[in-house]
Design a protein around this motif. Structure first.
Motif, PDB file in Angstrom:
ATOM      1  N   PHE A 752      -9.819  58.262 -18.321  1.00 22.92           N
ATOM      2  CA  PHE A 752     -10.722  57.696 -17.328  1.00 22.92           C
ATOM      3  C   PHE A 752      -9.929  56.941 -16.262  1.00 22.92           C
ATOM      4  O   PHE A 752      -8.799  56.495 -16.506  1.00 22.92           O
ATOM      5  CB  PHE A 752     -11.710  56.726 -17.990  1.00 22.92           C
ATOM      6  CG  PHE A 752     -12.714  57.381 -18.882  1.00 22.92           C
ATOM      7  CD1 PHE A 752     -13.952  57.763 -18.391  1.00 22.92           C
ATOM      8  CD2 PHE A 752     -12.416  57.623 -20.219  1.00 22.92           C
ATOM      9  CE1 PHE A 752     -14.878  58.374 -19.226  1.00 22.92           C
ATOM     10  CE2 PHE A 752     -13.335  58.224 -21.053  1.00 22.92           C
ATOM     11  CZ  PHE A 752     -14.572  58.597 -20.553  1.00 22.92           C
ATOM     12  N   ASN A 755     -12.971  54.204  -9.952  1.00 23.58           N
ATOM     13  CA  ASN A 755     -13.149  54.592  -8.558  1.00 23.58           C
ATOM     14  C   ASN A 755     -13.395  53.335  -7.722  1.00 23.58           C
ATOM     15  O   ASN A 755     -14.430  52.667  -7.868  1.00 23.58           O
ATOM     16  CB  ASN A 755     -14.327  55.561  -8.423  1.00 23.58           C
ATOM     17  CG  ASN A 755     -14.411  56.179  -7.039  1.00 23.58           C
ATOM     18  OD1 ASN A 755     -14.248  55.493  -6.025  1.00 23.58           O
ATOM     19  ND2 ASN A 755     -14.679  57.483  -6.988  1.00 23.58           N
ATOM     20  N   GLU A 762     -14.770  56.873 -13.836  1.00 24.55           N
ATOM     21  CA  GLU A 762     -14.989  58.318 -13.843  1.00 24.55           C
ATOM     22  C   GLU A 762     -14.029  58.992 -14.811  1.00 24.55           C
ATOM     23  O   GLU A 762     -12.942  58.485 -15.089  1.00 24.55           O
ATOM     24  CB  GLU A 762     -14.761  58.900 -12.440  1.00 24.55           C
ATOM     25  CG  GLU A 762     -15.663  58.338 -11.372  1.00 24.55           C
ATOM     26  CD  GLU A 762     -15.289  58.882  -9.993  1.00 24.55           C
ATOM     27  OE1 GLU A 762     -14.265  59.591  -9.896  1.00 24.55           O
ATOM     28  OE2 GLU A 762     -16.017  58.597  -9.030  1.00 24.55           O
ATOM     29  N   LYS A 763     -14.434  60.143 -15.316  1.00 21.81           N
ATOM     30  CA  LYS A 763     -13.532  60.959 -16.116  1.00 21.81           C
ATOM     31  C   LYS A 763     -12.470  61.577 -15.214  1.00 21.81           C
ATOM     32  O   LYS A 763     -12.759  62.006 -14.088  1.00 21.81           O
ATOM     33  CB  LYS A 763     -14.295  62.070 -16.833  1.00 21.81           C
ATOM     34  CG  LYS A 763     -15.147  61.598 -17.998  1.00 21.81           C
ATOM     35  CD  LYS A 763     -15.805  62.771 -18.714  1.00 21.81           C
ATOM     36  CE  LYS A 763     -16.607  62.288 -19.917  1.00 21.81           C
ATOM     37  NZ  LYS A 763     -17.277  63.413 -20.622  1.00 21.81           N
TER      38      LYS A 763
END
Length: 779
Positions: A752, A755, A762-763
């Motif tokens: 991960f 952002n 996020e992945k």
């Protein structure tokens, strides 16, 4: 693609009318227990008209001349020895085919029992392996889709092994890639992969092992023989082939991945000594438009060689070596509006190197024994500097990794056959380890100074001794038994590791086996010297013991025919003495690439891996082959808090389907068109749930470690494809090949990242497709 098919069509017109080229098959036939030559053994090329065959001379040598190019099965037999079938032997016009064939002396009269020839692909090269061992051929690495001329990637198609597309780390039966041992010419070597240990300890991007150099090798996934020390999950035992001592032969290959040049031949005409070398330089910059950002800047080169010097009375001397050098990096984005992730504001400069060189001496003795001694040295280093842009756009240090390790190795063993029913191998391995380790990382805000986590220089020793015996207890029952012991001078820890295996062959086509072994492995040296951030103590883990594991494996083998084979292996692995952190879910079993771990550990953790591996294989015959492998397994661990959880690598299942087809083209069937595909469907890696609130405050991914590895990525299907067309002329051959990894662009899960623009975690998914269009000429 249209241009590629035009080339193939043109070559087909030009060369299909050429006369049938032929080549020579040469080799030696020796006793597998004593390495003595077997005179007057019969060597025949099956399915030829008239039948091509010859007897070995008094030194076990044979030569088969004027063999038409193609793919053949060779039958090798001699009175008093078990016959062998060598399948998938390739004869090309450019190079002579040289085979080193080992026969096992039979312990009963041939009239007493039906003798079925052993197919070479069913058995490992090491005669003391009972279960969980497979011979890996260079020809398979070149041909199998997804192999990419890389033994690591080829191994991921075998039962019990999982892998990724963008990293070639080998996950054996739920164990981390760092627990696999790499051996070359009998010596443990550092990770032989370009950009190794960056994304995954024990893995890398591309191998430095050239298919031009390698001989057939062994791959072990559990309960390996007593001669193997310092290995926990598996062993990749790699050998280099000898150069042709009768004829100079050369190879040049140019592709999207790299440019290779290889040469071999005798030092002088009529002599027995030979040389062999290969050099490769990267051309990955050609793939920049389709690779992730900054990956196109990867630069690498590697070199490997082997010199062979047989003598009349003093035995055989060989000098071998391998080396690689890598450089990569990433520039920080100076426009802060483009900072989407934290690494967008980071500048990385990475240089790596790895090398190994050795001198091996093999002396065949008169009393059915041989002595082998090797002196070797290895080196590996990583220099990785990361800087980070502040809000004022000034670069400040974020972390520094400066690691340099060197080893000096003395290995010696004597192998003796006591008649036909008992063979013993006894030896020792002395490894001196010199280290220079400096790891530092900023702790706190952007302007925080670097804090030293590891700063150590010194020399330690790992001493291993072993003895292993193979017994033929009866016509149907064999036993392999041995013991290995290790001593680590840094902290005076000692291991005593028994190994035993039985195999029962109740008829020529069915056998069962069982094997047990205790195995252990040291951790990475930097973990022994890390300082504690919590207490400020230095070298808090210097007294760490070996991580250890009991292996228990059952095996059932069914030789369905000379071209088909089924194997089933249930197994159980119990790990103990695992380094964990008191009161935490942390365990070194799950560490993937954490250079900066800085806490005190204790050897109170545990783990367990259990499952079943199934392999159904049809060897290449009548122009086609297939390989079906499946693994169902569970991988669990117990951390410092005493709770059992899934490991990071508990994918639960892996399934592979490989198949390929060859067509012999041309008026004389001298050219070969080959198409190969591989489908891999496997469970995803495990991960810990993200703590969203804490992540938003820290502006980086923060995980809920009380629920460590309770989440799992969805299963994924990966497709790999290989196509090649080989044209055989009288004195040369040309091959054009297209090899594609991850044809369907299935993304790999890399954890991960936070952002900065959306303020959410996020992945990190990277869909990498790696195509390699190459042209090779052999002459």
């Amino acid at each position: 693609m249209k241009y590629l098919f035009s080339i193939l069509f043109f070559w087909g017109i030009v060369f299909t009318s050429a006369a049938q080229p032929s080549q020579t098959i040469r080799g030696t036939v020796i006793n597998d227990a004593t390495l003595t030559p077997i005179p007057y053994a019969s060597v025949a090329v099956l399915a030829t008209t008239p039948l091509l065959g010859v007897l070995t001379d008094s030194l076990g040598n044979f030569t088969l001349s004027n063999v038409p190019v193609g793919r053949y099965t060779l039958s090798v037999s001699c009175v008093g020895y078990e016959p062998v079938l060598l399948r998938e032997t390739v004869v090309s016009s450019a190079k002579q085919t040289f085979l080193s064939i080992q026969l096992k002396e039979t312990s009963q009269l041939l009239a007493e029992v039906e003798v079925r020839p052993k197919v070479n692909k069913e058995l490992p090269l090491n005669p003391m392996a009972t279960v969980s061992a497979r011979m890996l051929s260079v020809e398979e690495a070149k041909r199998y889709a997804g192999g990419f001329d890389d033994p690591s990637r080829l191994a991921s198609s075998f039962a019990g092994v999982a892998g990724n597309t963008d990293d070639n780390g080998i996950i054996v039966r739920g164990n981390a890639p760092k627990f696999l041992q790499w051996k070359m010419e009998g010596i443990e070597i550092p990770n032989p992969n370009h950009f190794g240990d960056l994304k995954s300890f024990g893995g890398g991007s591309l191998t430095a092992l050239s298919s031009q150099m390698l001989a057939n090798s062994d791959f072990f996934t559990g309960a390996f023989p007593a001669e193997y020390n310092n290995a926990l999950s598996g062993v990749f035992d790699v050998s280099m082939r000898k150069g042709n001592n009768q004829k100079h032969e050369h190879t040049f290959q140019a592709g999207v991945i790299g440019i290779d040049a290889s040469s071999e031949g005798p030092f002088k005409k009529g002599g027995k000594a030979s040389y062999l070398f290969n050099y490769r330089y990267s051309t990955l910059a050609l793939l920049t438009p389709i690779l992730p950002e900054n990956v196109g800047g990867l630069k690498f080169q590697d070199f490997s060689f082997k010199l062979n010097f047989p003598t009349k009375r003093a035995g055989t001397f060989s000098v071998w070596g391998i080396g690689l050098a890598d450089k990569t990096g990433a520039k920080a984005k100076t426009d802060s509006t483009q900072w989407k992730y934290d690494d967008d504001r980071e500048q990385n400069d990475i240089e790596q190197y790895m090398g190994a060189v050795g001198v091996k001496h093999t002396l065949v003795l008169k009393n059915s024994a041989y002595l082998q001694t090797t002196l070797a040295a290895t080196t590996t280093g990583t220099d990785w500097r990361t800087q980070r842009l502040t809000s004022a756009l000034a670069l400040v240090p974020k972390s520094n990794i400066s690691v340099a390790n060197a080893t000096f190795v003395l290995s010696s063993f004597i192998n003796k056959a006591f008649g036909t029913k008992h063979t013993n191998k006894t030896g020792m391995l002395l490894t001196g380890m010199q280290y220079d380790l400096a790891l530092a990382k900023a702790q706190g805000g952007n302007d925080a100074p670097l804090k030293s986590l590891v700063d150590a220089r010194g020399f330690s020793t790992l001493l291993s001794a072993y003895s292993s015996s193979s017994f033929q207890l009866s016509r149907s029952l064999s036993m392999n038994v041995g013991i290995n012991s290790q001593f680590f001078s840094l902290n005076k820890h000692v291991t005593l590791e028994p190994r035993v295996g039985f195999r029962y062959q109740w008829n020529p086509t069915h056998s069962v086996g069982v094997a047990y072994g205790l195995h252990s492995r040291l951790e990475r040296l930097n973990y022994y010297f890390n300082n504690s951030l919590a207490t400020g103590e230095t070298a808090v883990n210097k007294n760490l013991d070996f991580t250890k594991a009991h292996h228990l494996v059952l095996s059932y083998d069914w030789a369905i025919s000379d071209v088909a084979h089924l194997r089933m292996e249930p197994y159980y692995q119990s790990l103990f003495s695992v380094p964990v952190m008191l009161g935490s879910s942390f365990s070194l079993l799950n560490v993937q690439n954490d250079w900066f771990f800085a806490e005190k550990l204790q050897n109170t953790g545990a783990g367990r891996n259990y499952g079943v591996d199934i392999t159904l294989e049809k060897y290449l015959s009548k122009g086609y082959y297939y390989l079906l492998t499946g693994s169902l397994f569970s991988s669990e661990y117990k951390g410092g808090d005493g709770v059992w959880r899934n490991t990071r690598f508990n994918r639960n299942f892996v399934a592979n389907v490989l198949f390929g087809k060859e067509w012999q083209l041309g008026n004389e069937h001298q050219n070969v068109l080959s198409l190969n595909a591989r489908f891999t469907y496997q469970g995803g890696n495990r991960y810990s749930p993200v703590n969203q609130a804490a992540s938003e405050i820290a502006k980086q991914a923060v995980f809920d470690e009380t629920k460590a590895f309770s989440m799992q990525v969805a299963p994924a299907l990966n497709v790999h494809f290989t196509a090649s067309y080989k044209l055989n002329k009288r004195k040369s051959s040309r091959e054009i090949a297209l090899k594609i990894l991850n044809l369907t662009s299935q993304p790999d899960f890399n954890g991960f990242r936070y952002n900065l623009q959306t303020r959410a975690v996020e992945k990190d998914l990277s869909p990498i497709v790696i195509p390699n269009l190459s042209y090779k000429i052999e002459f």
